[in-house]
Write a protein that holds these residues in place. Structure first.
Motif, PDB file in Angstrom:
ATOM      1  N   SER A 112       0.830  -1.214   0.000  1.00  0.00           N
ATOM      2  CA  SER A 112       0.000   0.000   0.000  1.00  0.00           C
ATOM      3  C   SER A 112       0.860   1.258   0.000  1.00  0.00           C
ATOM      4  CB  SER A 112      -0.937  -0.002   1.204  1.00  0.00           C
ATOM      5  OG  SER A 112      -1.859  -1.049   1.097  1.00  0.00           O
ATOM      6  N   VAL A 113       1.920   1.241   0.786  1.00  0.00           N
ATOM      7  CA  VAL A 113       2.822   2.398   0.810  1.00  0.00           C
ATOM      8  C   VAL A 113       3.390   2.647  -0.579  1.00  0.00           C
ATOM      9  CG1 VAL A 113       5.036   3.262   1.695  1.00  0.00           C
ATOM     10  CG2 VAL A 113       3.390   2.193   3.253  1.00  0.00           C
ATOM     11  N   HIS A 114       3.814   1.589  -1.243  1.00  0.00           N
ATOM     12  CA  HIS A 114       4.363   1.731  -2.592  1.00  0.00           C
ATOM     13  C   HIS A 114       3.311   2.307  -3.550  1.00  0.00           C
ATOM     14  CE1 HIS A 114       6.737   0.995  -6.161  1.00  0.00           C
ATOM     15  NE2 HIS A 114       5.684   0.382  -6.689  1.00  0.00           N
ATOM     16  N   LEU A 115       2.097   1.783  -3.502  1.00  0.00           N
ATOM     17  CA  LEU A 115       1.037   2.283  -4.385  1.00  0.00           C
ATOM     18  C   LEU A 115       0.730   3.755  -4.117  1.00  0.00           C
ATOM     19  CD1 LEU A 115      -1.396  -0.757  -4.342  1.00  0.00           C
ATOM     20  CD2 LEU A 115      -0.151   0.112  -6.342  1.00  0.00           C
ATOM     21  N   LEU A 116       0.701   4.146  -2.843  1.00  0.00           N
ATOM     22  CA  LEU A 116       0.334   5.523  -2.480  1.00  0.00           C
ATOM     23  C   LEU A 116       1.438   6.533  -2.770  1.00  0.00           C
ATOM     24  CD1 LEU A 116      -1.485   4.793   0.885  1.00  0.00           C
ATOM     25  CD2 LEU A 116      -2.538   5.484  -1.285  1.00  0.00           C
ATOM     26  N   THR A 117       2.683   6.083  -2.840  1.00  0.00           N
ATOM     27  CA  THR A 117       3.791   7.027  -3.004  1.00  0.00           C
ATOM     28  C   THR A 117       4.437   7.001  -4.381  1.00  0.00           C
ATOM     29  OG1 THR A 117       5.337   5.425  -2.050  1.00  0.00           O
ATOM     30  CG2 THR A 117       4.338   7.029  -0.541  1.00  0.00           C
ATOM     31  N   SER A 118       3.951   6.139  -5.251  1.00  0.00           N
ATOM     32  CA  SER A 118       4.531   6.083  -6.591  1.00  0.00           C
ATOM     33  C   SER A 118       3.500   6.550  -7.615  1.00  0.00           C
ATOM     34  CB  SER A 118       4.986   4.662  -6.928  1.00  0.00           C
ATOM     35  OG  SER A 118       3.863   3.830  -7.137  1.00  0.00           O
ATOM     36  N   ASN A 119       3.943   6.734  -8.808  1.00  0.00           N
ATOM     37  CA  ASN A 119       3.038   7.096  -9.899  1.00  0.00           C
ATOM     38  C   ASN A 119       2.822   5.913 -10.837  1.00  0.00           C
ATOM     39  OD1 ASN A 119       2.507   9.787  -9.182  1.00  0.00           O
ATOM     40  ND2 ASN A 119       4.522  10.393  -9.949  1.00  0.00           N
ATOM     41  N   GLU A 120       2.976   4.714 -10.313  1.00  0.00           N
ATOM     42  CA  GLU A 120       2.861   3.503 -11.123  1.00  0.00           C
ATOM     43  C   GLU A 120       1.486   2.852 -10.998  1.00  0.00           C
ATOM     44  OE1 GLU A 120       6.004   0.930  -9.908  1.00  0.00           O
ATOM     45  OE2 GLU A 120       7.488   2.524  -9.967  1.00  0.00           O
ATOM     46  N   HIS A 121       0.479   3.611 -10.620  1.00  0.00           N
ATOM     47  CA  HIS A 121      -0.820   3.019 -10.316  1.00  0.00           C
ATOM     48  C   HIS A 121      -1.907   3.309 -11.354  1.00  0.00           C
ATOM     49  CE1 HIS A 121      -1.289   7.140  -8.923  1.00  0.00           C
ATOM     50  NE2 HIS A 121      -2.582   6.958  -9.086  1.00  0.00           N
ATOM     51  N   ARG A 122      -1.609   3.990 -12.403  1.00  0.00           N
ATOM     52  CA  ARG A 122      -2.630   4.419 -13.369  1.00  0.00           C
ATOM     53  C   ARG A 122      -3.520   3.282 -13.864  1.00  0.00           C
ATOM     54  NH1 ARG A 122      -3.329   8.747 -11.553  1.00  0.00           N
ATOM     55  NH2 ARG A 122      -1.567  10.105 -11.483  1.00  0.00           N
ATOM     56  N   HIS A 131      -3.844   0.399 -12.204  1.00  0.00           N
ATOM     57  CA  HIS A 131      -4.115  -0.483 -11.078  1.00  0.00           C
ATOM     58  C   HIS A 131      -5.612  -0.495 -10.771  1.00  0.00           C
ATOM     59  CE1 HIS A 131      -3.913  -2.188  -7.022  1.00  0.00           C
ATOM     60  NE2 HIS A 131      -2.724  -2.654  -7.384  1.00  0.00           N
ATOM     61  N   GLN A 132      -6.111  -1.614 -10.294  1.00  0.00           N
ATOM     62  CA  GLN A 132      -7.537  -1.738  -9.999  1.00  0.00           C
ATOM     63  C   GLN A 132      -8.004  -0.786  -8.897  1.00  0.00           C
ATOM     64  OE1 GLN A 132      -8.545  -5.612  -8.485  1.00  0.00           O
ATOM     65  NE2 GLN A 132      -6.652  -5.775  -7.315  1.00  0.00           N
ATOM     66  N   HIS A 133      -7.080  -0.268  -8.087  1.00  0.00           N
ATOM     67  CA  HIS A 133      -7.436   0.660  -7.020  1.00  0.00           C
ATOM     68  C   HIS A 133      -6.989   2.097  -7.328  1.00  0.00           C
ATOM     69  CE1 HIS A 133      -8.575  -2.876  -4.884  1.00  0.00           C
ATOM     70  NE2 HIS A 133      -7.336  -3.324  -4.787  1.00  0.00           N
ATOM     71  N   ALA A 134      -6.846   2.417  -8.594  1.00  0.00           N
ATOM     72  CA  ALA A 134      -6.328   3.735  -8.997  1.00  0.00           C
ATOM     73  C   ALA A 134      -7.168   4.878  -8.440  1.00  0.00           C
ATOM     74  CB  ALA A 134      -6.240   3.826 -10.515  1.00  0.00           C
ATOM     75  N   ALA A 135      -8.474   4.747  -8.389  1.00  0.00           N
ATOM     76  CA  ALA A 135      -9.337   5.838  -7.901  1.00  0.00           C
ATOM     77  C   ALA A 135      -9.073   6.135  -6.422  1.00  0.00           C
ATOM     78  CB  ALA A 135     -10.806   5.493  -8.130  1.00  0.00           C
ATOM     79  N   ILE A 136      -8.881   5.092  -5.619  1.00  0.00           N
ATOM     80  CA  ILE A 136      -8.589   5.290  -4.197  1.00  0.00           C
ATOM     81  C   ILE A 136      -7.217   5.943  -4.032  1.00  0.00           C
ATOM     82  CG2 ILE A 136      -8.196   4.115  -1.981  1.00  0.00           C
ATOM     83  CD1 ILE A 136     -10.066   1.891  -3.018  1.00  0.00           C
ATOM     84  N   ILE A 137      -6.253   5.497  -4.805  1.00  0.00           N
ATOM     85  CA  ILE A 137      -4.902   6.042  -4.730  1.00  0.00           C
ATOM     86  C   ILE A 137      -4.905   7.511  -5.160  1.00  0.00           C
ATOM     87  CG2 ILE A 137      -2.551   5.827  -5.628  1.00  0.00           C
ATOM     88  CD1 ILE A 137      -3.298   2.758  -6.014  1.00  0.00           C
ATOM     89  N   ASP A 138      -5.627   7.830  -6.222  1.00  0.00           N
ATOM     90  CA  ASP A 138      -5.734   9.223  -6.674  1.00  0.00           C
ATOM     91  C   ASP A 138      -6.352  10.100  -5.591  1.00  0.00           C
ATOM     92  OD1 ASP A 138      -4.569   8.745  -9.140  1.00  0.00           O
ATOM     93  OD2 ASP A 138      -6.481   8.542 -10.191  1.00  0.00           O
ATOM     94  N   ARG A 139      -7.362   9.579  -4.889  1.00  0.00           N
ATOM     95  CA  ARG A 139      -8.007  10.342  -3.814  1.00  0.00           C
ATOM     96  C   ARG A 139      -7.006  10.630  -2.696  1.00  0.00           C
ATOM     97  NH1 ARG A 139     -12.758   8.050  -0.183  1.00  0.00           N
ATOM     98  NH2 ARG A 139     -12.907   9.773   1.267  1.00  0.00           N
ATOM     99  N   PHE A 140      -6.197   9.640  -2.332  1.00  0.00           N
ATOM    100  CA  PHE A 140      -5.174   9.831  -1.304  1.00  0.00           C
ATOM    101  C   PHE A 140      -4.173  10.900  -1.748  1.00  0.00           C
ATOM    102  CE2 PHE A 140      -1.105   9.008   0.697  1.00  0.00           C
ATOM    103  CZ  PHE A 140      -1.448   8.815   2.019  1.00  0.00           C
ATOM    104  N   GLN A 141      -3.683  10.764  -2.974  1.00  0.00           N
ATOM    105  CA  GLN A 141      -2.692  11.721  -3.467  1.00  0.00           C
ATOM    106  C   GLN A 141      -3.274  13.124  -3.579  1.00  0.00           C
ATOM    107  OE1 GLN A 141      -1.012   9.773  -6.941  1.00  0.00           O
ATOM    108  NE2 GLN A 141       0.338   8.544  -5.667  1.00  0.00           N
ATOM    109  N   ASP A 142      -4.553  13.232  -3.910  1.00  0.00           N
ATOM    110  CA  ASP A 142      -5.215  14.534  -3.942  1.00  0.00           C
ATOM    111  C   ASP A 142      -5.225  15.156  -2.545  1.00  0.00           C
ATOM    112  OD1 ASP A 142      -6.966  16.691  -5.059  1.00  0.00           O
ATOM    113  OD2 ASP A 142      -8.420  15.784  -3.672  1.00  0.00           O
ATOM    114  N   LEU A 143      -5.522  14.367  -1.536  1.00  0.00           N
ATOM    115  CA  LEU A 143      -5.546  14.877  -0.162  1.00  0.00           C
ATOM    116  C   LEU A 143      -4.163  15.350   0.280  1.00  0.00           C
ATOM    117  CD1 LEU A 143      -7.880  12.200   1.440  1.00  0.00           C
ATOM    118  CD2 LEU A 143      -8.336  14.660   1.346  1.00  0.00           C
ATOM    119  N   THR A 144      -3.111  14.684  -0.167  1.00  0.00           N
ATOM    120  CA  THR A 144      -1.759  15.063   0.263  1.00  0.00           C
ATOM    121  C   THR A 144      -1.236  16.295  -0.460  1.00  0.00           C
ATOM    122  OG1 THR A 144      -0.674  13.595  -1.328  1.00  0.00           O
ATOM    123  CG2 THR A 144      -1.152  12.684   0.857  1.00  0.00           C
TER     124      THR A 144
END
Length: 118
Positions: free
Chosen positions: A90-100, A102-115
């Motif tokens: 999860s840390v890797h997914l949330l801190t990298s840009n390699e998730h476009r 990924h099946q959880h891309a929307a959740i990861i984008d939401r996290f990155q938007d908050l940060t």
């Protein structure tokens, strides 16, 4: 060979809070939940949270815990938040840009938007 490592919580600097979140999935039913807490620099618990997620993967549960906790911290007025997770994936997914793709891309984008908010 098994190696034991002592782990302890370290408080954030003054004017910061720490979000500790986690997710879990029951292997027999697939039922998932996420939760965590937000603490200040003295270790005082400011709030705790838990969400029933229905059936989902452990990665989705871990990510949802991080996102929901960060959103809660934001809603409480905290802008300096240290996020601690126990899932390296999860840390890797949330801190990298390699998730476009990924099946959880929307959740990861939401996290990155908050940060990246002011």
């Amino acid at each position: 060979m098994r190696t034991e490592v002592e782990i302890s919580w370290k408080p954030p600097p003054p004017e910061w809070v720490t979000l500790n979140s986690d997710g879990s999935v029951l292997t027999d039913s697939g039922h998932a939940a996420a939760g965590g807490l937000i603490r200040d620099h003295t270790g005082r618990c400011l709030t705790a949270f838990a969400y029933n997620l229905g059936a989902c993967s452990i990665t989705r549960a871990e990510l949802r815990g991080a996102v929901e906790g960060l959103q809660l911290a934001w809603n409480m007025g905290y802008r300096r938040v240290n996020v601690e997770l126990d899932s390296l994936c999860s840390v890797h997914l949330l801190t990298s840009n390699e998730h476009r793709d990924h099946q959880h891309a929307a959740i990861i984008d939401r996290f990155q938007d908050l940060t990246t908010r002011d």
